[in-house]
Design a protein around this motif. Structure first.
Motif, PDB file in Angstrom:
ATOM      1  N   SER A  29       0.845  -1.190   0.000  1.00 39.25           N
ATOM      2  CA  SER A  29       0.000   0.000   0.000  1.00 39.25           C
ATOM      3  C   SER A  29       0.877   1.237   0.000  1.00 39.25           C
ATOM      4  O   SER A  29       1.942   1.256   0.636  1.00 39.25           O
ATOM      5  CB  SER A  29      -0.912  -0.004   1.235  1.00 39.25           C
ATOM      6  N   THR A  87      -7.134  -1.440  -5.029  1.00 41.04           N
ATOM      7  CA  THR A  87      -8.208  -0.588  -4.509  1.00 41.04           C
ATOM      8  C   THR A  87      -7.665   0.815  -4.296  1.00 41.04           C
ATOM      9  O   THR A  87      -6.630   0.997  -3.642  1.00 41.04           O
ATOM     10  CB  THR A  87      -8.751  -1.138  -3.181  1.00 41.04           C
ATOM     11  N   THR A  98     -12.231  -0.413  -6.949  1.00 45.29           N
ATOM     12  CA  THR A  98     -11.408  -1.613  -7.088  1.00 45.29           C
ATOM     13  C   THR A  98     -11.487  -2.082  -8.528  1.00 45.29           C
ATOM     14  O   THR A  98     -12.582  -2.255  -9.072  1.00 45.29           O
ATOM     15  CB  THR A  98     -11.896  -2.734  -6.149  1.00 45.29           C
ATOM     16  N   THR A 136      -3.910   0.250  -2.683  1.00 49.76           N
ATOM     17  CA  THR A 136      -3.527  -1.030  -2.086  1.00 49.76           C
ATOM     18  C   THR A 136      -3.643  -2.120  -3.141  1.00 49.76           C
ATOM     19  O   THR A 136      -4.684  -2.233  -3.806  1.00 49.76           O
ATOM     20  CB  THR A 136      -4.420  -1.374  -0.883  1.00 49.76           C
ATOM     21  N   ASP A 138      -4.322  -5.699  -4.207  1.00 46.63           N
ATOM     22  CA  ASP A 138      -5.058  -6.834  -3.659  1.00 46.63           C
ATOM     23  C   ASP A 138      -4.564  -8.173  -4.201  1.00 46.63           C
ATOM     24  O   ASP A 138      -4.495  -9.163  -3.480  1.00 46.63           O
ATOM     25  CB  ASP A 138      -6.553  -6.692  -3.957  1.00 46.63           C
ATOM     26  N   SER A 139      -4.251  -8.221  -5.496  1.00 44.73           N
ATOM     27  CA  SER A 139      -3.778  -9.461  -6.112  1.00 44.73           C
ATOM     28  C   SER A 139      -3.040  -9.105  -7.384  1.00 44.73           C
ATOM     29  O   SER A 139      -3.112  -7.977  -7.872  1.00 44.73           O
ATOM     30  CB  SER A 139      -4.943 -10.419  -6.429  1.00 44.73           C
ATOM     31  N   ARG A 353     -13.181 -13.756  -8.645  1.00 48.04           N
ATOM     32  CA  ARG A 353     -13.849 -13.153  -7.490  1.00 48.04           C
ATOM     33  C   ARG A 353     -15.124 -13.913  -7.137  1.00 48.04           C
ATOM     34  O   ARG A 353     -15.446 -14.105  -5.957  1.00 48.04           O
ATOM     35  CB  ARG A 353     -14.181 -11.686  -7.791  1.00 48.04           C
TER      36      ARG A 353
END
Length: 410
Positions: A29, A87, A98, A136, A138-139, A353
């Motif tokens: 992040s 995000t 996101t 940030t 996430d993946s 997801r």
């Protein structure tokens, strides 16, 4: 040399993506309420396209010039590209966003989140929707390891099966791709048996061609039990995707999506353990969906990149078979809608997801196709036949494989 300027967000210095496939970015992040990202990370970067091919490409010697916080300009070689799911939080109360973004890495390890080449992509709008407080990660999912960032009007699609891949050649039959020859017939999804017009082959040492690192689709990773065995293809080889998510995103039942875009899915990942690979191209009279290890995948497509992919000697052979392919403005019809760029990444991300398979027939309300996906008694213990269609076939398990019996023979 052509230059391409991108607005970018600086994400710091990180381990070479080729070493860890970008895993070190997950959870990273930048920015906070006390130290918002918009004060520190926005910059412009310039891709120097020395190859003149419209791509930032490692092996062309292409590089990137950037300046951080108004400091001195720095030039470093282009190294890697990843797509990430991240995000964004905004300082002015704009709702969090996101989505799937692209990041470039230079040889000195600097990482930049850059805009997609399609200006209409919603991720691009998110970068300017408000003052960014934090980002940030996430993946991550491989876009192209060391191959490069597709700049406007660019991209080379290498469509190949790895040696050892079983290709369906008719009900109850298959051949290893290296055993196919021009004149052989292969099973297609739309037009039954079709004749192979040309087979191409190339062996690559991957340390000198890292952009061609294969993608491994593990057995069962696509859904419907497919592929039946691990399937290894070139990163840009397109696989058939059929699901309700496809219908909602594209308005059609099926699309073809590059394997490298599917790495957000469990069981789909770069075959990083391979030091070399032998690739084979299968060219038919038209672009078709064929069956590799039982999974629906494309044959070679004579689109704009075909000449680059084949090389001049092979292209001479191909154009003698298909003279129209050498004509200016030639535009062959693809077998399905071709998903690409952020739309393909978004497709994979939504399946991941929602934990949905990429291939979904009866459970999604689709009629199962009439063809037989698989196809071999040549691999005892590994293959099985999956009959599709309304009671036209039944399966009888035998040793060492399955065989198909028609109703007429019951």
């Amino acid at each position: 040399m052509a230059d391409h300027v991108n607005q970018a967000l600086y994400l710091g210095v990180h381990t070479n993506f080729y070493t860890d496939s970008g895993a070190g970015l997950i959870g990273y992040s930048v920015g906070s309420a006390g130290s918002p990202a918009y004060d520190t990370i926005r910059t412009d970067i310039t891709h120097h396209d020395y190859g003149g091919d419209g791509t930032a490409f490692y092996s062309d010697g292409d590089d990137i010039t950037y300046s951080i916080d108004g400091g001195a300009a720095t030039t470093s070689g282009f190294e890697n590209t990843l797509n990430i799911t991240a995000t964004i939080t905004y300082a002015d109360g704009t709702p969090d966003y996101t989505g799937v973004f692209m990041v470039d890495q230079t040889a000195d390890g600097s990482v930049f989140l850059v805009s997609w080449s399609d200006p209409s992509d919603p991720a691009n709008a998110a970068l300017v929707a408000g003052p960014i407080e934090s980002i940030t990660v996430d993946s991550v999912g491989i876009y192209d390891s060391n191959m490069g960032d597709s700049l406007p009007n660019a991209g080379v699609m290498f469509v190949c099966f790895a040696q050892g891949t079983l290709i369906g050649t008719g009900p109850g039959r298959s051949k290893r791709v290296e055993d196919l020859s021009a004149g052989d017939a292969v099973q297609t999804r739309d037009h039954g048996l079709q004749t192979v017009r040309w087979i191409g082959c190339r062996r690559l040492q991957l340390h000198t061609s890292p952009n061609m690192q294969p993608v491994r689709l593990s057995a069962g990773s696509l859904g419907e039990g497919l592929p039946l065995r691990d399937l290894i293809v070139s990163p840009q080889h397109r696989m058939l995707v059929r699901s309700r998510i496809v219908q909602r995103m594209f308005g059609v039942e099926e699309v073809l999506c590059p394997a490298t875009k599917l790495t957000a899915l469990p069981g789909v990942q770069p075959a990083a353990e391979l030091a070399s690979v032998t690739y084979f191209h299968i060219l038919l009279d038209r672009h078709e969906v064929i069956f590799a290890e039982g999974a629906p995948a494309e044959s070679m497509f004579l689109g704009p990149q075909a000449r680059i992919m084949a090389g001049e000697e092979a292209w001479a052979e191909i154009s003698s078979l298909f003279p129209e392919a050498a004509c200016e403005g030639f535009q062959p019809a693809p077998a399905r809608l071709l998903a690409s760029g952020s739309s393909a990444s978004g497709l994979a991300w939504r399946h991941a997801r929602n934990r949905k398979p990429l291939l979904c027939f009866d459970r999604c309300g689709h009629r199962k196709p009439a063809e037989t996906y698989v196809i071999s008694a040549a691999e005892p213990g590994h293959t099985r036949a999956l009959a599709r269609g309304p009671a036209a076939f039944r399966l009888r398990k035998t040793r060492p494989a399955y065989v198909i019996l028609s109703q007429a023979g019951l």
